[in-house]
Design an enzyme around this catalytic site. Sequence first.
Site, PDB file in Angstrom:
ATOM      1  N   ALA A  13       1.569  93.157  -4.835  1.00  0.00           N
ATOM      2  CA  ALA A  13       0.201  93.551  -4.472  1.00  0.00           C
ATOM      3  C   ALA A  13      -0.843  92.735  -5.239  1.00  0.00           C
ATOM      4  N   ILE A  16      -0.899  86.206  -6.084  1.00  0.00           N
ATOM      5  CA  ILE A  16       0.094  85.260  -5.550  1.00  0.00           C
ATOM      6  C   ILE A  16       1.216  86.001  -4.822  1.00  0.00           C
ATOM      7  N   GLY A  17       1.642  87.134  -5.383  1.00  0.00           N
ATOM      8  CA  GLY A  17       2.726  87.900  -4.750  1.00  0.00           C
ATOM      9  C   GLY A  17       2.365  88.319  -3.332  1.00  0.00           C
ATOM     10  N   LEU A  39       0.483  98.699  -9.380  1.00  0.00           N
ATOM     11  CA  LEU A  39      -0.951  98.777  -9.052  1.00  0.00           C
ATOM     12  C   LEU A  39      -1.801  98.948 -10.302  1.00  0.00           C
ATOM     13  N   ILE A  64       8.172  97.802 -13.239  1.00  0.00           N
ATOM     14  CA  ILE A  64       9.413  97.018 -13.405  1.00  0.00           C
ATOM     15  C   ILE A  64      10.138  97.373 -14.706  1.00  0.00           C
ATOM     16  N   THR A 127       4.735  80.156 -15.669  1.00  0.00           N
ATOM     17  CA  THR A 127       3.459  79.446 -15.782  1.00  0.00           C
ATOM     18  C   THR A 127       3.573  78.182 -16.640  1.00  0.00           C
ATOM     19  N   ASP A 128       2.708  77.210 -16.344  1.00  0.00           N
ATOM     20  CA  ASP A 128       2.644  75.996 -17.172  1.00  0.00           C
ATOM     21  C   ASP A 128       2.154  76.306 -18.589  1.00  0.00           C
ATOM     22  N   GLU A 129       1.565  77.507 -18.780  1.00  0.00           N
ATOM     23  CA  GLU A 129       1.008  77.830 -20.101  1.00  0.00           C
ATOM     24  C   GLU A 129       2.088  77.958 -21.175  1.00  0.00           C
ATOM     25  N   TYR A 151      -0.389  86.166 -23.894  1.00  0.00           N
ATOM     26  CA  TYR A 151       0.081  86.058 -22.508  1.00  0.00           C
ATOM     27  C   TYR A 151       1.186  85.011 -22.396  1.00  0.00           C
ATOM     28  N   LYS A 155       5.184  85.459 -21.492  1.00  0.00           N
ATOM     29  CA  LYS A 155       5.821  84.797 -20.343  1.00  0.00           C
ATOM     30  C   LYS A 155       6.994  83.918 -20.829  1.00  0.00           C
ATOM     31  N   ARG A 215      -7.698  72.036 -16.459  1.00  0.00           N
ATOM     32  CA  ARG A 215      -6.705  72.821 -15.723  1.00  0.00           C
ATOM     33  C   ARG A 215      -6.356  72.045 -14.449  1.00  0.00           C
ATOM     34  N   HIS A 277      -8.077  78.705 -27.417  1.00  0.00           N
ATOM     35  CA  HIS A 277      -8.166  78.170 -26.052  1.00  0.00           C
ATOM     36  C   HIS A 277      -7.402  76.847 -25.920  1.00  0.00           C
TER      37      HIS A 277
HETATM   38  P1  NAD Z   1      -2.029  89.263 -10.683  1.00  0.00           P
HETATM   39  O1  NAD Z   1      -2.491  89.758 -12.002  1.00  0.00           O
HETATM   40  O2  NAD Z   1      -2.995  89.025  -9.577  1.00  0.00           O
HETATM   41  O3  NAD Z   1      -0.912  90.242 -10.095  1.00  0.00           O
HETATM   42  C1  NAD Z   1       0.074  90.839 -10.885  1.00  0.00           C
HETATM   43  C2  NAD Z   1       0.680  91.992 -10.082  1.00  0.00           C
HETATM   44  O4  NAD Z   1       1.726  92.577 -10.872  1.00  0.00           O
HETATM   45  C3  NAD Z   1      -0.329  93.105  -9.778  1.00  0.00           C
HETATM   46  O5  NAD Z   1      -0.192  93.521  -8.442  1.00  0.00           O
HETATM   47  C4  NAD Z   1       0.056  94.216 -10.743  1.00  0.00           C
HETATM   48  O6  NAD Z   1      -0.249  95.517 -10.277  1.00  0.00           O
HETATM   49  C5  NAD Z   1       1.564  93.993 -10.855  1.00  0.00           C
HETATM   50  N1  NAD Z   1       2.141  94.531 -12.106  1.00  0.00           N
HETATM   51  C6  NAD Z   1       1.665  94.360 -13.372  1.00  0.00           C
HETATM   52  N2  NAD Z   1       2.470  95.020 -14.245  1.00  0.00           N
HETATM   53  C7  NAD Z   1       3.457  95.584 -13.513  1.00  0.00           C
HETATM   54  C8  NAD Z   1       4.600  96.367 -13.846  1.00  0.00           C
HETATM   55  N3  NAD Z   1       4.868  96.719 -15.114  1.00  0.00           N
HETATM   56  N4  NAD Z   1       5.414  96.774 -12.846  1.00  0.00           N
HETATM   57  C9  NAD Z   1       5.136  96.451 -11.541  1.00  0.00           C
HETATM   58  N5  NAD Z   1       4.081  95.719 -11.176  1.00  0.00           N
HETATM   59  C10 NAD Z   1       3.253  95.282 -12.147  1.00  0.00           C
HETATM   60  O7  NAD Z   1      -1.200  87.941 -11.021  1.00  0.00           O
HETATM   61  P2  NAD Z   1      -1.017  86.615 -10.169  1.00  0.00           P
HETATM   62  O8  NAD Z   1      -2.124  85.705 -10.487  1.00  0.00           O
HETATM   63  O9  NAD Z   1      -0.719  86.975  -8.769  1.00  0.00           O
HETATM   64  O10 NAD Z   1       0.290  86.039 -10.872  1.00  0.00           O
HETATM   65  C11 NAD Z   1       1.592  86.387 -10.392  1.00  0.00           C
HETATM   66  C12 NAD Z   1       2.634  85.749 -11.285  1.00  0.00           C
HETATM   67  O11 NAD Z   1       2.446  84.335 -11.285  1.00  0.00           O
HETATM   68  C13 NAD Z   1       2.550  86.176 -12.744  1.00  0.00           C
HETATM   69  O12 NAD Z   1       3.870  86.307 -13.214  1.00  0.00           O
HETATM   70  C14 NAD Z   1       1.838  85.033 -13.447  1.00  0.00           C
HETATM   71  O13 NAD Z   1       2.257  84.921 -14.776  1.00  0.00           O
HETATM   72  C15 NAD Z   1       2.315  83.861 -12.618  1.00  0.00           C
HETATM   73  N6  NAD Z   1       1.385  82.715 -12.540  1.00  0.00           N
HETATM   74  C16 NAD Z   1       0.087  82.900 -12.184  1.00  0.00           C
HETATM   75  C17 NAD Z   1      -0.750  81.789 -12.050  1.00  0.00           C
HETATM   76  C18 NAD Z   1      -2.198  81.921 -11.647  1.00  0.00           C
HETATM   77  O14 NAD Z   1      -2.932  80.930 -11.705  1.00  0.00           O
HETATM   78  N7  NAD Z   1      -2.668  83.074 -11.226  1.00  0.00           N
HETATM   79  C19 NAD Z   1      -0.241  80.506 -12.298  1.00  0.00           C
HETATM   80  C20 NAD Z   1       1.092  80.367 -12.677  1.00  0.00           C
HETATM   81  C21 NAD Z   1       1.902  81.473 -12.781  1.00  0.00           C
HETATM   82  O1  DAU Z   2      -2.124  77.792 -15.994  1.00  0.00           O
HETATM   83  C1  DAU Z   2      -1.635  78.892 -15.251  1.00  0.00           C
HETATM   84  C2  DAU Z   2      -2.366  80.132 -15.655  1.00  0.00           C
HETATM   85  O2  DAU Z   2      -3.663  80.040 -15.069  1.00  0.00           O
HETATM   86  C3  DAU Z   2      -1.684  81.417 -15.231  1.00  0.00           C
HETATM   87  O3  DAU Z   2      -0.456  81.515 -15.895  1.00  0.00           O
HETATM   88  C4  DAU Z   2      -2.555  82.630 -15.542  1.00  0.00           C
HETATM   89  O4  DAU Z   2      -1.954  83.803 -15.038  1.00  0.00           O
HETATM   90  C5  DAU Z   2      -3.892  82.436 -14.894  1.00  0.00           C
HETATM   91  O5  DAU Z   2      -4.761  83.503 -15.242  1.00  0.00           O
HETATM   92  C6  DAU Z   2      -4.513  81.121 -15.327  1.00  0.00           C
HETATM   93  O6  DAU Z   2      -4.851  81.155 -16.740  1.00  0.00           O
HETATM   94  P1  DAU Z   2      -6.201  80.517 -17.295  1.00  0.00           P
HETATM   95  O7  DAU Z   2      -6.500  81.111 -18.611  1.00  0.00           O
HETATM   96  O8  DAU Z   2      -6.171  79.042 -17.189  1.00  0.00           O
HETATM   97  O9  DAU Z   2      -7.197  81.087 -16.145  1.00  0.00           O
HETATM   98  P2  DAU Z   2      -8.691  81.619 -16.215  1.00  0.00           P
HETATM   99  O10 DAU Z   2      -9.172  81.718 -14.814  1.00  0.00           O
HETATM  100  O11 DAU Z   2      -8.814  82.835 -17.068  1.00  0.00           O
HETATM  101  O12 DAU Z   2      -9.450  80.428 -16.936  1.00  0.00           O
HETATM  102  C7  DAU Z   2      -9.430  79.109 -16.393  1.00  0.00           C
HETATM  103  C8  DAU Z   2     -10.240  78.224 -17.326  1.00  0.00           C
HETATM  104  O13 DAU Z   2     -11.627  78.615 -17.239  1.00  0.00           O
HETATM  105  C9  DAU Z   2      -9.847  78.368 -18.780  1.00  0.00           C
HETATM  106  O14 DAU Z   2      -9.938  77.093 -19.428  1.00  0.00           O
HETATM  107  C10 DAU Z   2     -10.887  79.306 -19.358  1.00  0.00           C
HETATM  108  C11 DAU Z   2     -12.122  79.009 -18.526  1.00  0.00           C
HETATM  109  N1  DAU Z   2     -13.019  80.174 -18.315  1.00  0.00           N
HETATM  110  C12 DAU Z   2     -12.474  81.319 -17.838  1.00  0.00           C
HETATM  111  C13 DAU Z   2     -13.252  82.425 -17.614  1.00  0.00           C
HETATM  112  C14 DAU Z   2     -12.643  83.713 -17.094  1.00  0.00           C
HETATM  113  C15 DAU Z   2     -14.373  80.056 -18.568  1.00  0.00           C
HETATM  114  O15 DAU Z   2     -14.876  79.011 -18.992  1.00  0.00           O
HETATM  115  N2  DAU Z   2     -15.168  81.174 -18.371  1.00  0.00           N
HETATM  116  C16 DAU Z   2     -14.647  82.350 -17.914  1.00  0.00           C
HETATM  117  O16 DAU Z   2     -15.425  83.325 -17.762  1.00  0.00           O
END
Ligand code: NAD
Ligand code: DAU
Length: 344
Positions: A13, A16-17, A39, A64, A127-129, A151, A155, A215, A277
Amino acid sequence: MTLPRRLLVTGGAGFIGSAFVRRMLERHSDLTITVLDKLTYAGNLANLAPIEDDPRYRFVLGDIADAEVVDSLAAEADAIVSFAAESHVDRSIEEPDAFIRTDVYGTFVLLEAARRHGHARYLQISTDEVYGHVPEGSSLEEDSLKPRSPYSASKAGGDLLVGAYHATYGLPTLLTRASNNYGPYHYPEKVIPLFITNAIDDEPLPLYGDGLQIRDWLYVDDHVDALEAVLVHGEPGETYNIGGGNELTNLELTRTILERMDKPMSLVRSVPDRAGHDRRYSVDCSKLRSLGWSPAHTFDEGLDATIRWYLDHADWWRPLKSGEYLEYYRRQYGDRLAAGTAVE
Ligand code: NAD
Ligand code: DAU
């Protein structure tokens, strides 16, 4: 390997999922998907509204880290695809507990269930992080992990468990590490949806520090396509980097968003930086490209589609920017914006 037919998708929900669930059901008529999601603030059933009446889809509210629920659902599945995580770096700095519980312990619970039920595949979305700050060059899958936030450390803990379950128990695991995703249905506290929705309302855009952090932006549907390629063609036990090939500084990103939206740079405020950061992430995706995947969207196309989506879907994001969101926003940005300065 063909795509396993009965998928248990955790975190389906979220941003990305839900894209994965929507796209896989659209593409494969004989697939069934059970979504297990807690949720949290980031989970949203509205993300699954387009497929909510599809008989091949079922939603289960749960955690989970709850072994009983996970075990009963794993018994009915051929494979687990796990997106569930606490995913926001800023929230991990404020309150790390839930990150350790979900991203590490929750991953362990899922791996145990996959092992017990002899699953054909276990795919962990990472994640690449986990590679930490990359001053130059690009991370390869075998590079050491140097996470620097709660975070990314949690991961990385999950990633190490996945590797251990393959080595020790022969579980057919797959692990992917993606760069920053963007696209529709992205919760509006991550930078792109935050900046787009703030710009729509002529609210300030809080840019951390000097804005020169880099990024690599990946359109969410390209990520989903990469995950499908890995599920079908990936080698058990292997890790695959996924990147968009669009490295930008946050300042360049902000400028581009505002230009595309025809909004002024005077909306941007330089605010005190995020603690610890990371300056740059960058992944080498040659291994994944050898499976036949490459991103289908240019950054310009993806960003325009994303901006258009937020302009057209205020009914999706406006309700999210209320209640708990506003409390978080005040804690995160109140003092920062007060101390902020203009950016040219
Ligand atoms: P998101 O925060 O939008 O979604 C996370 C989902 O997991 C939510 O629906 C939340 O309710 C659910 N969740 C959280 N804790 C839970 C638990 N204990 N049990 C069941 N469900 C739970 O995240 P996203 O951006 O969709 O990221 C999805 C995955 O991809 C994550 O594992 C994240 O680390 C990874 N990822 C994200 C990014 C990005 O840029 N968003 C990049 C690389 C990897
Ligand atoms: O690299 C993959 C990761 O990308 C995922 O694993 C994470 O789940 C995802 O949240 C994302 O992490 P970041 O920390 O890179 O994303 P965020 O959108 O929080 O921030 C992106 C960049 O923008 C980061 O360098 C911080 C900066 N930023 C972020 C916010 C929220 C700002 O300058 N101002 C802001 O208010």
